[in-house]
Write a protein that holds these residues in place. Sequence first.
Motif: not given
Length: 209
Positions: A15-20, A58-70, A86-89, A97-100
């Motif tokens: 892991f290097l960094i996460s970026a919003p 990381r595999i989220s138990k609630t798909p789509g929660r991750t909003q960062l570029i890792n 980030p996963g989407y849809g 939020v989805k549009l963002e």
Amino acid sequence: MARLNPCLNYQTARFLISAPTLAHCPDGGGAEVAFAGRSNAGKSSAINTLTRQSGLARISKTPGRTQLINFFSLGDDSDRRLVDLPGYGYAKVPEAVKLEWQRHLSEYLRHRDALRGLVLVMDVRHPLSEFDQTMLGWADEQEMPVHILLTKADKLKRGAAASALQQVRSRLREWEDLVTIQLFSSLKRQGIEELEARLDGWLLGGLEE
């Protein structure tokens, strides 16, 4: 079949960094490959299988929660990177939020100089969703090569999986100079070497140009 050409060791990924947003991404030098996909398509599992690290992405138990570029560097070489977009849809989040998310993905794909290729992850049973086609459209605008992973191939019998692969190829024939496609299974560890070879071509060639 073992590869004969020099190749990268994806097991050294860290892991290097996460970026919003694009503005928070690390310095754009070097070469990187981004993984994108509709949430629940198996993107994080594919990255973990590639790197032989069960918890890198990381595999989220609630798909789509991750909003960062890792960002993940390959060993100590931060000039070669894997990027988990980030996963989407799928996530139950407000439309705004989805549009963002979509705006940040578009900016990254259009303006990230280090980007050498896009790995687009699709569930083999549900390929070419609206999101997938949007990503392909962005890539086409930028003449960005795309490698499609049809994941969860273990969920289908061999003949059905091969048929699904051929159907996707047929639907994307107009983009055959830009898009390559393969079957992949994290559970069965199927398709790892083919994926590695594609990434090597982008990441090693990307720094030699």
